[in-house]
Design a protein around this motif. Structure first.
Motif, PDB file in Angstrom:
ATOM      1  N   PRO A  48      44.249  59.607  49.445  1.00 17.98           N
ATOM      2  CA  PRO A  48      43.157  59.889  50.390  1.00 17.98           C
ATOM      3  C   PRO A  48      42.134  60.836  49.779  1.00 17.98           C
ATOM      4  O   PRO A  48      42.449  61.610  48.879  1.00 17.98           O
ATOM      5  CB  PRO A  48      43.884  60.542  51.568  1.00 17.98           C
ATOM      6  CG  PRO A  48      45.097  61.168  50.953  1.00 17.98           C
ATOM      7  CD  PRO A  48      45.506  60.271  49.816  1.00 17.98           C
ATOM      8  N   GLN A  52      36.530  63.708  53.474  1.00 18.09           N
ATOM      9  CA  GLN A  52      35.599  62.600  53.656  1.00 18.09           C
ATOM     10  C   GLN A  52      36.182  61.477  54.504  1.00 18.09           C
ATOM     11  O   GLN A  52      35.500  60.508  54.805  1.00 18.09           O
ATOM     12  CB  GLN A  52      35.156  62.039  52.298  1.00 18.09           C
ATOM     13  CG  GLN A  52      34.335  63.033  51.482  1.00 18.09           C
ATOM     14  CD  GLN A  52      33.713  62.370  50.262  1.00 18.09           C
ATOM     15  OE1 GLN A  52      33.615  61.161  50.167  1.00 18.09           O
ATOM     16  NE2 GLN A  52      33.302  63.186  49.304  1.00 18.09           N
ATOM     17  N   GLY A  54      38.273  59.191  53.731  1.00 17.72           N
ATOM     18  CA  GLY A  54      38.333  57.925  53.015  1.00 17.72           C
ATOM     19  C   GLY A  54      39.591  57.809  52.192  1.00 17.72           C
ATOM     20  O   GLY A  54      40.406  58.739  52.110  1.00 17.72           O
ATOM     21  N   MET A  55      39.759  56.642  51.571  1.00 17.37           N
ATOM     22  CA  MET A  55      40.941  56.367  50.762  1.00 17.37           C
ATOM     23  C   MET A  55      40.540  55.590  49.517  1.00 17.37           C
ATOM     24  O   MET A  55      39.740  54.646  49.593  1.00 17.37           O
ATOM     25  CB  MET A  55      41.954  55.553  51.580  1.00 17.37           C
ATOM     26  CG  MET A  55      43.201  55.127  50.829  1.00 17.37           C
ATOM     27  SD  MET A  55      44.412  56.472  50.593  1.00 17.37           S
ATOM     28  CE  MET A  55      45.112  56.556  52.249  1.00 17.37           C
ATOM     29  N   PHE A  65      36.731  52.373  47.050  1.00 14.10           N
ATOM     30  CA  PHE A  65      36.736  53.455  48.039  1.00 14.10           C
ATOM     31  C   PHE A  65      36.455  52.887  49.418  1.00 14.10           C
ATOM     32  O   PHE A  65      35.457  52.181  49.626  1.00 14.10           O
ATOM     33  CB  PHE A  65      35.690  54.520  47.707  1.00 14.10           C
ATOM     34  CG  PHE A  65      35.719  55.705  48.631  1.00 14.10           C
ATOM     35  CD1 PHE A  65      36.789  56.597  48.608  1.00 14.10           C
ATOM     36  CD2 PHE A  65      34.702  55.925  49.551  1.00 14.10           C
ATOM     37  CE1 PHE A  65      36.827  57.685  49.456  1.00 14.10           C
ATOM     38  CE2 PHE A  65      34.734  57.015  50.404  1.00 14.10           C
ATOM     39  CZ  PHE A  65      35.807  57.897  50.362  1.00 14.10           C
ATOM     40  N   LEU A  66      37.338  53.194  50.358  1.00 10.46           N
ATOM     41  CA  LEU A  66      37.240  52.730  51.743  1.00 10.46           C
ATOM     42  C   LEU A  66      36.992  53.930  52.636  1.00 10.46           C
ATOM     43  O   LEU A  66      37.768  54.883  52.645  1.00 10.46           O
ATOM     44  CB  LEU A  66      38.529  52.017  52.155  1.00 10.46           C
ATOM     45  CG  LEU A  66      38.626  51.534  53.594  1.00 10.46           C
ATOM     46  CD1 LEU A  66      37.587  50.449  53.875  1.00 10.46           C
ATOM     47  CD2 LEU A  66      40.032  50.996  53.884  1.00 10.46           C
ATOM     48  N   ARG A  67      35.920  53.895  53.403  1.00  9.76           N
ATOM     49  CA  ARG A  67      35.573  54.995  54.303  1.00  9.76           C
ATOM     50  C   ARG A  67      36.266  54.855  55.647  1.00  9.76           C
ATOM     51  O   ARG A  67      36.734  53.785  56.010  1.00  9.76           O
ATOM     52  CB  ARG A  67      34.056  55.055  54.524  1.00  9.76           C
ATOM     53  CG  ARG A  67      33.258  55.349  53.264  1.00  9.76           C
ATOM     54  CD  ARG A  67      31.779  55.449  53.558  1.00  9.76           C
ATOM     55  NE  ARG A  67      31.004  55.700  52.342  1.00  9.76           N
ATOM     56  CZ  ARG A  67      30.812  56.896  51.821  1.00  9.76           C
ATOM     57  NH1 ARG A  67      31.340  57.966  52.406  1.00  9.76           N
ATOM     58  NH2 ARG A  67      30.104  57.047  50.713  1.00  9.76           N
ATOM     59  N   GLN A  68      36.308  55.963  56.392  1.00 15.77           N
ATOM     60  CA  GLN A  68      36.792  55.998  57.773  1.00 15.77           C
ATOM     61  C   GLN A  68      38.170  55.351  57.907  1.00 15.77           C
ATOM     62  O   GLN A  68      38.363  54.365  58.619  1.00 15.77           O
ATOM     63  CB  GLN A  68      35.788  55.312  58.697  1.00 15.77           C
ATOM     64  CG  GLN A  68      34.429  55.991  58.703  1.00 15.77           C
ATOM     65  CD  GLN A  68      33.408  55.283  59.554  1.00 15.77           C
ATOM     66  OE1 GLN A  68      33.574  54.121  59.894  1.00 15.77           O
ATOM     67  NE2 GLN A  68      32.345  55.979  59.910  1.00 15.77           N
ATOM     68  N   VAL A  69      39.106  55.921  57.184  1.00 18.07           N
ATOM     69  CA  VAL A  69      40.476  55.407  57.180  1.00 18.07           C
ATOM     70  C   VAL A  69      41.318  56.146  58.212  1.00 18.07           C
ATOM     71  O   VAL A  69      41.267  57.373  58.311  1.00 18.07           O
ATOM     72  CB  VAL A  69      41.109  55.580  55.778  1.00 18.07           C
ATOM     73  CG1 VAL A  69      42.572  55.172  55.815  1.00 18.07           C
ATOM     74  CG2 VAL A  69      40.349  54.753  54.764  1.00 18.07           C
ATOM     75  N   PRO A  93      32.494  50.137  46.429  1.00 16.83           N
ATOM     76  CA  PRO A  93      32.453  50.327  47.886  1.00 16.83           C
ATOM     77  C   PRO A  93      33.013  49.098  48.601  1.00 16.83           C
ATOM     78  O   PRO A  93      32.617  47.963  48.325  1.00 16.83           O
ATOM     79  CB  PRO A  93      30.958  50.499  48.172  1.00 16.83           C
ATOM     80  CG  PRO A  93      30.263  49.746  47.080  1.00 16.83           C
ATOM     81  CD  PRO A  93      31.139  49.878  45.864  1.00 16.83           C
ATOM     82  N   THR A  95      34.918  47.533  52.535  1.00 14.96           N
ATOM     83  CA  THR A  95      35.125  47.700  53.967  1.00 14.96           C
ATOM     84  C   THR A  95      36.330  46.869  54.393  1.00 14.96           C
ATOM     85  O   THR A  95      36.649  45.847  53.758  1.00 14.96           O
ATOM     86  CB  THR A  95      33.889  47.255  54.768  1.00 14.96           C
ATOM     87  OG1 THR A  95      34.143  47.395  56.162  1.00 14.96           O
ATOM     88  CG2 THR A  95      33.552  45.791  54.488  1.00 14.96           C
TER      89      THR A  95
END
Length: 344
Positions: A48, A52, A54-55, A65-69, A93, A95
């Motif tokens: 993680p 931020q 993310g993961m 990189f994956l946001r809002q995990v 990037p 999703t």
């Protein structure tokens, strides 16, 4: 050359597509060595990113990189889709909101319902598209919990083509969503320039897919002009576009015009062409515009011109405001590789 033309060719051995209108290059797609947007991975969570939300994930093409995990733990696998190109030294990037997109249809996992694009105004066209979609469902039903969007290109299209497209997307979605693998893997390769041209430039019927089409259509000469940072604008004005490691600098000049309204006219001409130039050159991120000298009272008119042009863009672009030095700040999503890197 009048009208719309699509040329499918190669540039420096890379697959390329050009969209030309009345002799003006409106869009340009050139393949790169980076993972294509739209690529679907089975990724493996690694660590993680604290602070931020993310993961970082492991993929066959490197770190993503994956946001809002939420609720994702290291070692867990999940399906992700590439959303754009990574900056040098940064992760790809991605999703977890995957879309299966084709010429006529988009399958939307976890978003049920069948919807028709609002751009299709005629009831007859909407009904025909829905009927064709249900013909496609007869061959391959939607995966459980998934939805479908019928794109604007369905208007006036052959119902059989729509049905085949819907069935193909449903089959692909069902196959990918049923995946139960454990290792990092590419499940679907993103579309290249030729496939993207077929998928997105649906309003053009004049298509030249044979080798040498760039030379025949004049795309080669139009592409050469993009190698220079100098842009000739309507009215004899000029604009210089120079990307740096931190931002894209844009300088607007009045050239030889010394009239009182020269600054305003030069800036309006620049705002009309700037989004197209950024699109063709594959530039995004932070964009700083040094406008030609003009009174502060003209700023609203300049902003209005730019906002009108940005509304036509499919890529998220936002005018964030003016600095104390009188520079315009624009934020544009990085959806392509810089053209200068592809022409080396």
């Amino acid at each position: 050359m009048k009208g719309w033309t699509v040329a499918l060719d190669e540039v420096n051995g890379r697959e390329a597509a050009a969209l030309i209108r009345d002799g003006i290059l409106e869009d340009l797609l050139i393949d790169s060595d980076a993972p294509r947007p739209g690529t679907i991975y089975r990724g493996v969570a690694e660590r993680p990113m604290k602070g931020q939300g993310g993961m970082f994930l492991r993929t066959p093409d490197g770190s993503a990189f994956l946001r809002q995990v939420k609720g994702l733990t290291p070692g867990q696998t999940l399906l992700v889709q590439v959303t754009g190109f990574a900056e040098p030294g940064k992760a790809i990037p991605v999703t977890s909101d995957i879309l299966f997109k084709s010429r006529y249809a988009i399958v939307t996992p976890n978003k049920p319902g069948v919807n028709v694009s609002r751009a299709i105004k005629e009831d007859e066209d909407r009904d025909a598209a829905l009927e064709a979609a249900h013909e496609g469902f007869a061959e391959a039903p939607l995966p459980e919990g998934a939805g479908l969007i019928l794109r604007s290109s369905c208007a006036g299209a052959d119902p059989e083509d729509i049905a085949e497209d819907v069935a193909a997307m449903c089959k692909l979605a069902a196959h990918v969503l049923a995946d139960a693998g454990k290792a990092a893997e590419v499940l679907v390769e993103g579309d290249g320039p030729h496939a993207l041209a077929w998928r997105e430039w649906t309003h053009v019927t004049d298509v030249d897919p044979e080798p040498g089409s760039f030379a025949r259509s004049g795309a080669d000469e139009l592409l050469d002009a993009l190698r220079s940072p100098y842009v000739k604008l309507q009215g004899g004005y000029t604009m210089i576009i120079e990307p740096t490691s931190a931002l894209v600098a844009v300088d607007v000049n009045t050239a030889g015009d010394t009239s009182p309204a020269a600054g305003l006219k030069a800036n309006l001409a620049a705002m009309r062409d700037l989004p197209r130039q950024l699109r063709l050159r594959g530039l995004g991120g932070q964009i700083i515009v040094d406008p030609a000298p003009c009174p502060k009272k003209d700023r609203r008119q300049i902003e209005g011109q730019l906002r009108a042009e940005l509304k036509k863009e499919t890529v998220e672009s936002v005018l964030t405001g003016w600095t104390t030095l009188g520079l315009m700040e624009i934020q544009r999503k990085r959806d392509r590789q810089p053209l200068k890197d592809l022409l080396k």
